[in-house]
Scaffold this motif. Structure first.
Motif, PDB file in Angstrom:
ATOM      1  N   ALA A   1       0.833  -1.214   0.000  1.00 12.05           N
ATOM      2  CA  ALA A   1       0.000   0.000   0.000  1.00 12.05           C
ATOM      3  C   ALA A   1       0.862   1.256   0.000  1.00 12.05           C
ATOM      4  CB  ALA A   1      -0.923   0.007   1.214  1.00 12.05           C
ATOM      5  N   MET A   2       2.128   1.141   0.387  1.00  9.37           N
ATOM      6  CA  MET A   2       3.023   2.291   0.444  1.00  9.37           C
ATOM      7  C   MET A   2       3.338   2.873  -0.934  1.00  9.37           C
ATOM      8  SD  MET A   2       5.721   0.944   3.352  1.00  9.37           S
ATOM      9  CE  MET A   2       6.658   2.474   3.393  1.00  9.37           C
ATOM     10  N   LEU A   3       3.023   2.164  -1.978  1.00 13.31           N
ATOM     11  CA  LEU A   3       3.411   2.598  -3.317  1.00 13.31           C
ATOM     12  C   LEU A   3       2.423   3.562  -3.958  1.00 13.31           C
ATOM     13  CD1 LEU A   3       4.762  -0.795  -4.705  1.00 13.31           C
ATOM     14  CD2 LEU A   3       6.072   1.161  -3.826  1.00 13.31           C
ATOM     15  N   SER A   4       1.267   3.799  -3.324  1.00 12.98           N
ATOM     16  CA  SER A   4       0.306   4.722  -3.927  1.00 12.98           C
ATOM     17  C   SER A   4      -0.536   5.373  -2.845  1.00 12.98           C
ATOM     18  CB  SER A   4      -0.591   3.986  -4.935  1.00 12.98           C
ATOM     19  OG  SER A   4      -1.346   2.971  -4.290  1.00 12.98           O
ATOM     20  N   TRP A   5      -1.116   6.507  -3.206  1.00 14.73           N
ATOM     21  CA  TRP A   5      -1.973   7.256  -2.286  1.00 14.73           C
ATOM     22  C   TRP A   5      -2.953   8.079  -3.108  1.00 14.73           C
ATOM     23  CZ3 TRP A   5       3.418   7.657  -2.338  1.00 14.73           C
ATOM     24  CH2 TRP A   5       3.930   8.701  -3.112  1.00 14.73           C
ATOM     25  N   PRO A   6      -4.050   8.541  -2.517  1.00 13.72           N
ATOM     26  CA  PRO A   6      -5.012   9.358  -3.268  1.00 13.72           C
ATOM     27  C   PRO A   6      -4.429  10.729  -3.590  1.00 13.72           C
ATOM     28  CG  PRO A   6      -5.996   8.449  -1.265  1.00 13.72           C
ATOM     29  CD  PRO A   6      -4.520   8.236  -1.160  1.00 13.72           C
ATOM     30  N   ALA A   7      -4.767  11.256  -4.740  1.00 16.19           N
ATOM     31  CA  ALA A   7      -4.379  12.630  -5.078  1.00 16.19           C
ATOM     32  C   ALA A   7      -5.069  13.606  -4.131  1.00 16.19           C
ATOM     33  CB  ALA A   7      -4.753  12.938  -6.523  1.00 16.19           C
ATOM     34  N   GLY A   8      -4.457  14.765  -3.959  1.00 14.46           N
ATOM     35  CA  GLY A   8      -5.105  15.816  -3.198  1.00 14.46           C
ATOM     36  C   GLY A   8      -4.601  16.041  -1.796  1.00 14.46           C
ATOM     37  N   GLY A   9      -3.612  15.256  -1.352  1.00 13.56           N
ATOM     38  CA  GLY A   9      -3.046  15.497  -0.039  1.00 13.56           C
ATOM     39  C   GLY A   9      -3.535  14.527   1.014  1.00 13.56           C
ATOM     40  N   HIS A  10      -3.029  14.716   2.228  1.00 13.22           N
ATOM     41  CA  HIS A  10      -3.336  13.836   3.355  1.00 13.22           C
ATOM     42  C   HIS A  10      -3.980  14.666   4.466  1.00 13.22           C
ATOM     43  CE1 HIS A  10      -2.671  11.128   6.784  1.00 13.22           C
ATOM     44  NE2 HIS A  10      -2.541  10.153   5.895  1.00 13.22           N
ATOM     45  N   PRO A  11      -4.914  14.097   5.217  1.00 11.44           N
ATOM     46  CA  PRO A  11      -5.550  14.864   6.298  1.00 11.44           C
ATOM     47  C   PRO A  11      -4.571  15.401   7.334  1.00 11.44           C
ATOM     48  CG  PRO A  11      -6.808  12.861   5.847  1.00 11.44           C
ATOM     49  CD  PRO A  11      -5.551  12.765   5.038  1.00 11.44           C
ATOM     50  N   SER A  12      -3.400  14.785   7.448  1.00 12.31           N
ATOM     51  CA  SER A  12      -2.416  15.237   8.432  1.00 12.31           C
ATOM     52  C   SER A  12      -1.438  16.263   7.875  1.00 12.31           C
ATOM     53  CB  SER A  12      -1.632  14.034   8.985  1.00 12.31           C
ATOM     54  OG  SER A  12      -2.482  13.181   9.728  1.00 12.31           O
ATOM     55  N   ASP A  13      -1.633  16.715   6.637  1.00 11.15           N
ATOM     56  CA  ASP A  13      -0.779  17.770   6.090  1.00 11.15           C
ATOM     57  C   ASP A  13      -0.752  18.983   7.012  1.00 11.15           C
ATOM     58  OD1 ASP A  13      -0.158  16.415   3.766  1.00 11.15           O
ATOM     59  OD2 ASP A  13      -1.538  17.533   2.492  1.00 11.15           O
ATOM     60  N   GLY A  14       0.436  19.598   7.122  1.00 12.25           N
ATOM     61  CA  GLY A  14       0.518  20.869   7.817  1.00 12.25           C
ATOM     62  C   GLY A  14      -0.198  21.964   7.048  1.00 12.25           C
ATOM     63  N   VAL A  15      -0.521  23.069   7.738  1.00 13.39           N
ATOM     64  CA  VAL A  15      -1.238  24.172   7.115  1.00 13.39           C
ATOM     65  C   VAL A  15      -0.444  24.779   5.970  1.00 13.39           C
ATOM     66  CG1 VAL A  15      -0.342  25.934   8.702  1.00 13.39           C
ATOM     67  CG2 VAL A  15      -2.603  26.230   7.674  1.00 13.39           C
ATOM     68  N   TRP A  16       0.867  24.582   5.974  1.00 10.10           N
ATOM     69  CA  TRP A  16       1.758  25.124   4.932  1.00 10.10           C
ATOM     70  C   TRP A  16       1.687  24.343   3.624  1.00 10.10           C
ATOM     71  CZ3 TRP A  16       3.078  23.040   9.614  1.00 10.10           C
ATOM     72  CH2 TRP A  16       3.556  21.733   9.600  1.00 10.10           C
ATOM     73  N   ALA A  17       0.895  23.288   3.578  1.00 10.52           N
ATOM     74  CA  ALA A  17       0.859  22.431   2.390  1.00 10.52           C
ATOM     75  C   ALA A  17       0.497  23.196   1.129  1.00 10.52           C
ATOM     76  CB  ALA A  17      -0.121  21.278   2.612  1.00 10.52           C
ATOM     77  N   SER A  18      -0.375  24.193   1.248  1.00 10.79           N
ATOM     78  CA  SER A  18      -0.808  24.916   0.044  1.00 10.79           C
ATOM     79  C   SER A  18       0.344  25.652  -0.624  1.00 10.79           C
ATOM     80  CB  SER A  18      -1.928  25.908   0.403  1.00 10.79           C
ATOM     81  OG  SER A  18      -1.480  26.868   1.352  1.00 10.79           O
ATOM     82  N   HIS A  19       1.381  25.993   0.127  1.00 10.06           N
ATOM     83  CA  HIS A  19       2.542  26.682  -0.452  1.00 10.06           C
ATOM     84  C   HIS A  19       3.567  25.710  -1.007  1.00 10.06           C
ATOM     85  CE1 HIS A  19       5.451  29.951  -0.984  1.00 10.06           C
ATOM     86  NE2 HIS A  19       6.361  29.099  -0.531  1.00 10.06           N
ATOM     87  N   TRP A  20       3.768  24.560  -0.328  1.00 11.46           N
ATOM     88  CA  TRP A  20       4.906  23.704  -0.642  1.00 11.46           C
ATOM     89  C   TRP A  20       4.544  22.402  -1.365  1.00 11.46           C
ATOM     90  CZ3 TRP A  20       9.574  25.724  -0.118  1.00 11.46           C
ATOM     91  CH2 TRP A  20       9.796  26.731   0.829  1.00 11.46           C
ATOM     92  N   TYR A  21       3.314  21.905  -1.250  1.00  9.91           N
ATOM     93  CA  TYR A  21       3.032  20.521  -1.608  1.00  9.91           C
ATOM     94  C   TYR A  21       2.285  20.361  -2.934  1.00  9.91           C
ATOM     95  CZ  TYR A  21       4.082  19.366   3.327  1.00  9.91           C
ATOM     96  OH  TYR A  21       4.674  19.215   4.551  1.00  9.91           O
ATOM     97  N   GLY A  22       2.317  21.374  -3.779  1.00  6.64           N
ATOM     98  CA  GLY A  22       1.521  21.314  -4.993  1.00  6.64           C
ATOM     99  C   GLY A  22       1.779  20.097  -5.848  1.00  6.64           C
TER     100      GLY A  22
END
Length: 237
Positions: free
Chosen positions: A175-196
């Motif tokens: 399961a480690m080889l894939s994940w849903p697009a759009g981020g993770h619920p535990s992303d930091g608030v800074w995700a919108s700047h860095w995680y595009g």
């Protein structure tokens, strides 16, 4: 298991957090010392106020979360740490009580990528010296941390992540080889700047191209980080 993954910026660290977050047996934590680091240093990072509002700024409270109950009753916790956050004022006595892995990337790639998002980065901003220092401290104390290079993961995600799991005594989970697009619920608030780019992904990208040819301050930054990278690269799995 409480797994502390020590990285610097722009180093596949978010994708690796998503990989562990795709496992049913892991909760994940995104850069838990970021707010404390900003509060202690006064640095004006993108989204500074929002970051400080989103996390504890007291490092002792952060450590309590790192060693306390794991969310949702999961047996394991993945802690995504930025090595450069471990400044004076941030305690380190807890580090020997967790499983430690160091995630490295060639300094030229880091310098090129980070400078595109952050103006005039210094050696202290990109984490290599702090990674080596933490590694040397652990090995001097008789701890044997694992080192893994992000380039090796991108060349062979399944093979390298299986090797990593074996090295830390963890059962492999595809399961480690894939994940849903759009981020993770535990992303930091800074995700919108860095995680595009990683938000647009559903798995690890393929191998990287040639090492970038840098000049000026970016080249100097990469050169300054090379000895620390070479030290850790020499012991990478």
């Amino acid at each position: 298991m409480r797994l502390a993954m020590w990285s610097g910026p722009r180093n596949l660290s978010t994708a690796l957090m998503y990989a562990f977050g795709a496992r049913r047996d892991f909760a994940v934590m995104d850069e838990p010392f970021y707010a404390a680091y900003l509060a202690l240093t006064g640095l004006d990072h993108p989204m500074r106020d929002a970051i400080i509002a989103s996390q504890p700024t007291d490092p002792a409270r952060v450590v309590d979360h790192l060693l306390g109950p794991i969310r949702d009753g999961r047996p394991h916790l993945y802690q995504k740490h930025m090595s450069q956050h471990m400044i004076p004022g941030i305690p380190r006595d807890w580090i020997a009580d967790v499983t430690n892995v160091f995630l490295i990337r060639h300094p030229a790639r880091v310098a090129a990528s980070f400078s595109a998002k952050y103006d005039d980065p210094s050696l202290a901003d990109i984490g290599f010296i702090q990674q080596q220092e933490l590694y040397e401290t652990l090995t001097a104390a008789g701890v044997a941390p694992v080192v893994i290079d992000s380039a090796d993961i991108r060349r062979d995600p399944a093979g390298k992540l299986q090797q990593l799991c074996a090295a830390i005594g963890l059962e492999w989970d595809p399961a480690m080889l894939s994940w849903p697009a759009g981020g993770h619920p535990s992303d930091g608030v800074w995700a919108s700047h860095w995680y595009g780019s990683v938000h647009a992904s559903t798995g690890f990208a393929g191998p990287e191209g040639d090492i970038p040819d840098l000049d000026g301050p970016r080249a100097a930054l990469a050169r300054a980080a090379m000895p620390a990278y070479d030290r850790l690269r020499a012991v990478a799995i």
